[in-house]
Design a protein around this motif. Sequence first.
Motif, short mmCIF file in Angstrom:
data_model
loop_
_atom_site.label_atom_id
_atom_site.label_comp_id
_atom_site.label_asym_id
_atom_site.label_seq_id
_atom_site.Cartn_x
_atom_site.Cartn_y
_atom_site.Cartn_z
N PHE A 39 45.49 42.87 53.30
CA PHE A 39 44.52 41.86 52.88
C PHE A 39 44.75 41.46 51.43
O PHE A 39 44.69 40.27 51.09
CB PHE A 39 43.10 42.38 53.09
N VAL A 40 45.04 42.42 50.58
CA VAL A 40 45.33 42.11 49.17
C VAL A 40 46.57 41.24 49.07
O VAL A 40 46.60 40.27 48.32
CB VAL A 40 45.49 43.41 48.35
N SER A 49 48.33 34.28 42.72
CA SER A 49 48.26 35.20 41.58
C SER A 49 48.41 36.63 42.06
O SER A 49 47.99 36.97 43.16
CB SER A 49 46.90 35.07 40.89
N SER A 50 48.97 37.46 41.19
CA SER A 50 49.05 38.88 41.53
C SER A 50 47.69 39.53 41.26
O SER A 50 46.92 39.06 40.43
CB SER A 50 50.15 39.59 40.75
N ILE A 51 47.40 40.58 41.99
CA ILE A 51 46.12 41.26 41.89
C ILE A 51 46.36 42.68 41.40
O ILE A 51 47.12 43.42 42.01
CB ILE A 51 45.41 41.27 43.26
N ASP A 52 45.72 43.03 40.29
CA ASP A 52 45.81 44.37 39.74
C ASP A 52 44.64 45.19 40.27
O ASP A 52 43.50 45.01 39.85
CB ASP A 52 45.77 44.31 38.21
N LEU A 53 44.92 46.05 41.23
CA LEU A 53 43.86 46.82 41.88
C LEU A 53 43.12 47.75 40.93
O LEU A 53 41.98 48.13 41.19
CB LEU A 53 44.43 47.61 43.05
N GLN A 54 43.74 48.11 39.82
CA GLN A 54 43.08 49.01 38.88
C GLN A 54 41.93 48.33 38.14
O GLN A 54 41.09 49.00 37.56
CB GLN A 54 44.09 49.56 37.88
N LYS A 69 34.88 33.61 44.48
CA LYS A 69 34.56 33.61 43.05
C LYS A 69 35.59 34.39 42.23
O LYS A 69 36.00 33.97 41.16
CB LYS A 69 33.17 34.20 42.84
N ARG A 70 36.02 35.53 42.75
CA ARG A 70 36.92 36.43 42.00
C ARG A 70 38.38 35.98 42.02
O ARG A 70 39.07 36.07 41.02
CB ARG A 70 36.79 37.85 42.57
N PHE A 71 38.82 35.48 43.16
CA PHE A 71 40.25 35.23 43.32
C PHE A 71 40.63 33.76 43.45
O PHE A 71 41.80 33.42 43.31
CB PHE A 71 40.78 35.98 44.56
#
Length: 75
Positions: A39-40, A49-54, A69-71
Amino acid sequence: MDEIREWIRSRNPSLTGDIGEDDDLIEARLIDSLDFLDFVYLLEEVSGSSIDLQQLSVDDFRTLGRIRKRFMPAE
């Protein structure tokens, strides 16, 4: 968001009806831990865009509204 809805539906063939902006995807088990990384990757592809899970919490993925809203702030 259509791609995201379609991905959720593909993982949940018994799902009927629409997925609302405020439906809790985690609580309803529409996204589970086994599918989470896929899903990520989908979100990265759709948002460009890349997503930084941290830097995120599970709540960022809880509803389609929060995901939008977030992505996908430009949507």
